[in-house]
Design an enzyme around this catalytic site. Structure first.
Site, PDB file in Angstrom:
ATOM      1  CB  SER B 456      32.969  14.113 -15.892  1.00  0.00           C
ATOM      2  OG  SER B 456      33.813  13.246 -15.310  1.00  0.00           O
ATOM      3  CB  CYS B 628      38.573  14.844 -12.909  1.00  0.00           C
ATOM      4  SG  CYS B 628      38.187  14.418 -13.974  1.00  0.00           S
ATOM      5  CG  ASP B 673      34.737  12.505 -11.706  1.00  0.00           C
ATOM      6  OD1 ASP B 673      34.082  13.168 -12.547  1.00  0.00           O
ATOM      7  OD2 ASP B 673      34.098  11.622 -12.219  1.00  0.00           O
ATOM      8  CD1 TRP B 675      38.719   7.167 -16.480  1.00  0.00           C
ATOM      9  CD2 TRP B 675      37.299   8.935 -15.858  1.00  0.00           C
ATOM     10  NE1 TRP B 675      38.660   8.309 -17.452  1.00  0.00           N
ATOM     11  CE2 TRP B 675      38.440   9.456 -17.116  1.00  0.00           C
ATOM     12  CE3 TRP B 675      36.500   9.330 -15.684  1.00  0.00           C
ATOM     13  CZ2 TRP B 675      38.101  10.287 -17.266  1.00  0.00           C
ATOM     14  CZ3 TRP B 675      36.532  10.677 -15.747  1.00  0.00           C
ATOM     15  CH2 TRP B 675      37.295  11.160 -16.970  1.00  0.00           C
TER      16      TRP B 675
END
Lengths: 292, 676
Positions: B456, B628, B673, B675
């Site tokens: 990002s 995030c 966002d 992961w």
């Protein structure tokens, strides 16, 4: 606001109609959406029975529609009601349609485009609001683009399979390379829609326009279907057209072209010439009878 | 006499006007010609509307040989696989089956029934151990595909005697259609009716479920049955089929050798926009500093210079980088494989029809391939172990390797304990199974491609239009075998120092657009939740909100929830955030230090503490929420916290609360966002 003050909202209130534009538009067009899905054209699509003629006519109409829509959007790009939803890089379809039309019609595709009256009405409406009511453009952009990013994806696969197309040839309309995730993009788009500032009156206008947008699409689908049924009157003939042998494909178009050829010159030839022609023929016949 | 009477005056008229300027015939002819002219002019304008078709699937010209018997006899083949294919799937299956035959000491060929004289089927028995396989797709309402139409018609006529013909059919269909696999079923039934001998049961693949799986399962049982039928030894177990063929390039022009480029050769030397996944930009590294003040991890902040590249980005986008493998590991691989890493080779696809000529850019050296193109750090997949098993000289090792690839519970457990749990990469496996000595080229064919890594972007293009910032943590850990595994990209980035012996370190990169965006209206409040390196995009967001303020725009509340382990060790961007808070850009800063006290404190606890305020912002002030970082636990826990908020403060049931948050996502007001 004191920390003790908790904001309790009755459950009933929560279920109150969402005042966000994205939600209102969805609710307002729910019925129209169902009707659009149930047009003859769309139903045959979902059955996987889209014919080459159907698809090509659809492409022609989409071309005229997106040409008008994207011109209107481009011209009004800095209008406060268009700016938030202006995503030419991600969404614009005109080039993809040009490519697909060229694939099916060859280099001279511009001369071969055939569109029904409904498409002309649709394009006209788009040009109108581009000039007079740019704040209504969101209704049309929503109807077309969000549709393309949703069910449109499935239609693309069906088209590819039904017509035996390879490597994305002829179906680039359905592909959005600049959108990495259609679902996330739709979320972003909706948040943008909801940030457009509208008066109550404008808002209602947008909702009405959205319903109109669906209606126009339905009329286009029906008109296309009508055009095809004129060209191929027997239904069992239509059954065979589902098999896309190339001889058959050419046959479809020859037949349709012939039918159109017969109808169009007569309708488009100026009445004066027609009269002149009639006079000459009458004269010839008359003299023939007289003389012989 | 009436006629004569009417005739007479006409004739008299004629006689009277004996020599007119224009006779009646002339007028007749003239008007006819005029009429024809007008017709021609009017109709000429309409062009011939016979559309020109770009070649879709041109039917094969009949100039080729139409006898498959001839072809098979000439090339020593005993198996022919016909395909009825519309979209290419059945054709692909036919190709795979024909290649399979080799494994069992037989030779096959795939054939399009439209191109051959199918009546020859009655003669196939002239060839020993012959077999005709049919991969038939069903089209539309139980119809044959275009290329199988003639074959279908021929079968219907039923005039053939197929006594002596061995056959098997695999059908491709879709259960959502009424006439599921009609073609496959028909061919299977009809061939038998015409006297042929079915040597294996009809297989049916369902495209609505998993066509590939159906095919593979059928095929797995098919071949042993065929071998048994023909009394042929099933040699399939031991041999394996190579997809590519090694060519060692002697006297290669070095200008034609790939040295790590992703796309066009020399694209790293001659950089040309536009830059994207196939043509990355070599961005010089201008900053590479350690972000944490203590602890045993290494967190870093990098800045990539994109001036002159025409690359544009928005805060929230991702930057993709193409890393390279640790050269030490590559050298060790070279040693253990016993190969000269610097010889130039090409791996060429044995299937000439395939679009994929090479598994990675060729010609290149083994060193380049193992460094730039191949993934040598992830634990190898089971199929890789299966293919390599043949190169283990110790039979026990061979057995174990094949077992790990099997679907038996024992095999799966072995794979888990030997490969996955200890995180063994290919080098570790080669070291720990000394009898395993694969050839370098086969290994290169089997290893997956090295993938780009995404980060990002931690900067705002409004503030830093020519620089892309990255915030990440270096991955490094000990495995149970006592080895140290290192993350490829993070270690590679760590080594990219701005001045590397006077020669600027650079990173091949491109920007991948995301949908993670600040609200369109600056007045909308934003609530950002980004612990650890999840703070990256929010650094960009906060920079941008600050820029908007500077532009004189009215900016809503900008709230950050951040978390780390120890305030004194890994509080990322501590000074920058303090500055933003001081200047009023960051209106609220909440930080959780998980390990600074006895009990764990995470971002979700801080959210809970401020629930009333947050709820007001979200429910009444159109706040946008951004999450995030870690997907597995943090994102899930934070979402649960919002559910609780909606239940408690919104008076909703749990289901309603979950729907409420889902709705926020649909409307683009709750973005993630994350992961794993």
């Amino acid at each position: 606001m004191s920390g003790e003050e908790s904001v309790h909202i009755a459950a009933a209130e929560m279920h109150m109609a969402d005042s966000d534009l994205s939600e209102s538009i969805k609710a307002a067009t729910k019925d129209s959406h169902v009707r659009a899905e149930n047009t003859e054209l769309m139903r045959s699509y979902v059955r996987g029975q889209v014919s080459s003629s159907q698809y090509k006519l659809l492409l022609c109409s989409l071309y005229e529609i997106y040409r008008a829509l994207e011109e209107a959007l481009d011209r009004n790009a800095s209008h406060p009601a268009v700016m938030p939803i202006y995503f030419p890089q991600e969404l614009a379809r005109l080039e993809t349609l040009q490519r697909d039309l060229e694939h099916f019609y060859g280099q001279s595709w511009r001369q071969k485009i055939i569109v029904p009256a409904a498409t002309l009405r649709y394009a006209k409406r788009l040009r109108e609001i581009g000039e007079k009511h740019p704040e209504y453009l969101v209704a049309h952009a929503y109807t077309r683009y969000l549709g393309d990013l949703s069910g449109g994806q499935v239609l693309g696969r069906i088209t590819q399979k039904s017509l035996g197309l390879k490597d994305g040839e002829g179906v680039s309309f359905f592909s959005f390379p600049a959108v990495s995730s259609p679902s996330l993009f739709k979320q972003l788009y909706r948040s943008r829609m909801n940030s457009i500032e509208l008066t109550q009156e404008q808002r209602e206008g947008v909702l009405q326009e959205a319903v109109r947008a669906f209606e126009l699409n339905i009329e286009v689908f029906d008109d296309i279907q009508e055009m095809l049924s004129i060209a191929q009157p027997e239904t069992d003939l239509r059954q065979r057209h589902i098999k896309h042998s190339h001889a058959q494909l050419l046959q479809d178009d020859k037949m349709m072209a012939k039918t159109l050829q017969i109808t169009s010159p007569w309708s488009s030839a100026a009445p004066l010439i027609r009269m002149l022609l009639g006079v000459c023929v009458a004269l010839a016949v008359g003299m023939g009878i007289y003389a012989f | 006499m009436a006629d004569a009477q009417s005739e007479a005056p006409a004739q008299q008229e004629l006689l009277e006007v004996e020599e007119p300027l224009l006779s009646n015939l002339d007028i007749f002819l003239f008007s006819l010609i005029a009429g024809l002219l007008i017709y021609w002019v009017t109709f000429r304008k309409k062009p011939e509307p016979i559309p020109e078709f770009k070649k879709l699937d041109a039917p094969a010209p009949p100039s080729r040989e139409t006898s498959f018997m001839e072809k098979m006899k000439k090339t020593g083949r005993n198996i022919v696989v016909f395909y009825g294919s519309q979209t290419g799937t059945a054709e692909e299956f036919a190709n795979r089956l024909s290649k399979d035959a080799q494994r069992y000491g037989m030779k096959g060929m795939a054939a399009d029934p439209e191109e051959y004289d199918m009546a020859e089927l009655s003669r196939l028995s002239e060839i020993d151990n012959s077999l005709a396989i049919f991969c038939m797709a069903t089209y539309g309402e139980g119809d044959p595909t275009d290329n199988a139409q003639d074959f279908y018609d021929w079968l219907q006529e039923g005039e053939a005697d197929l006594d002596g013909l061995n056959f098997a059919v695999f059908g491709l269909g879709n259960k959502t259609y009424e006439h599921y696999n009609a073609m496959g079923k028909y061919v299977d039934k009809r061939l038998e009716e015409l006297g042929a001998k079915r040597v294996f049961d009809l297989g049916m693949g369902d495209d609505d479920a998993n066509l590939e799986e159906d095919f593979v399962s059928w095929r797995e049982q098919f071949w042993p049955a065929i071998c048994e039928h023909f009394g042929v030894e099933a040699t399939g177990e031991e041999s394996s089929i190579r997809q590519y063929e090694l060519k060692v390039e002697e006297d290669m022009n070095m200008n034609k050798v790939y040295t790590g480029e992703i796309g066009r050769i020399k694209s790293f030397e001659n950089q040309k926009p536009p830059f994207d996944a196939k043509n990355p930009f070599l961005a010089p590294v201008t900053v590479n500093r350690k972000l944490n003040k203590g602890g045993d991890r290494h967190l870093m902040h990098l800045e990539l210079d994109i001036s002159g590249s025409k690359i544009r980005y928005e805060s929230g986008d991702h930057v993709a980088v193409y890393p390279t493998n640790d050269t030490a590991i590559v050298s060790k691989l070279g040693d253990i494989l016993g190969v000269d890493l610097d010889i130039v080779i090409s791996l060429n696809n044995l299937d000439e029809e395939s679009n994929k000529k090479h598994p990675f850019p060729c010609p290149t050296s083994y060193r380049t391939a193992l460094t730039h193109y191949l993934d040598i750090t992830h634990p190898p997949r089971t199929n890789v172990l299966y293919e390599l098993a043949q190169y283990a000289s110790d039979p026990k090792d061979q057995e174990n390797m094949r077992k790990m690839a099997s679907s038996s519970p024992e095999g799966k457990a072995l794979y888990q304990s030997f490969v996955l749990d200890p995180c063994r990469n290919i080098l570790a496996i080669l070291e720990d199974i000394p009898s395993l000595k694969p050839p370098a080229d086969h290994l290169c064919e089997l290893l997956p491609r090295l993938q780009a890594r995404y980060y990002s972007i931690a900067s705002s293009s409004k503030v830093h239009p020519n620089s892309i910032h990255i915030c990440c943590v270096v991955v490094e850990y000990e495995t149970s075998t006592g080895r140290t595994n290192r993350g490829v990209a993070t270690n590679w980035l760590k080594s990219k120092l701005p001045t590397d012996n006077g020669h600027k370190a650079s990173v091949p990169m491109y920007v991948r657009k995301s949908q993670f965006r600040l609200p369109f209206k600056a007045t909308n409040p934003v609530i950002m939740v980004g612990p650890g390196t999840g703070i990256a995009p929010f650094v960009g967001f906060i920079q941008e909100r600050g820029w908007l303020k500077e532009q004189g725009k009215e900016v809503g509340e900008t709230v950050l929830y951040y978390g780390c382990r120890h305030k004194s060790e890994d509080y990322l961007y501590e000074e920058e955030l303090a500055e933003f808070q001081k200047s009023g850009v960051l209106t609220q800063l909440n930080v959780a230090f998980s390990r600074d006290q006895a009990q764990k404190v995470y971002v979700q606890h801080l959210l809970k503490n401020n629930k009333e305020e947050i709820w007001k912002q979200v429910h009444s002030n159109s706040a946008h929420i951004y999450i995030c970082g870690d997907a597995r636990n943090m994102a899930r826990d934070v979402q649960a916290t919002f559910h609780e908020m909606a239940e408690e403060l919104g008076g909703l049931t749990h289901t309603q609360a979950v729907d409420y948050v889902k709705k926020l996502m649909t409307k683009g007001r709750y973005s993630q966002d994350v992961w794993s």
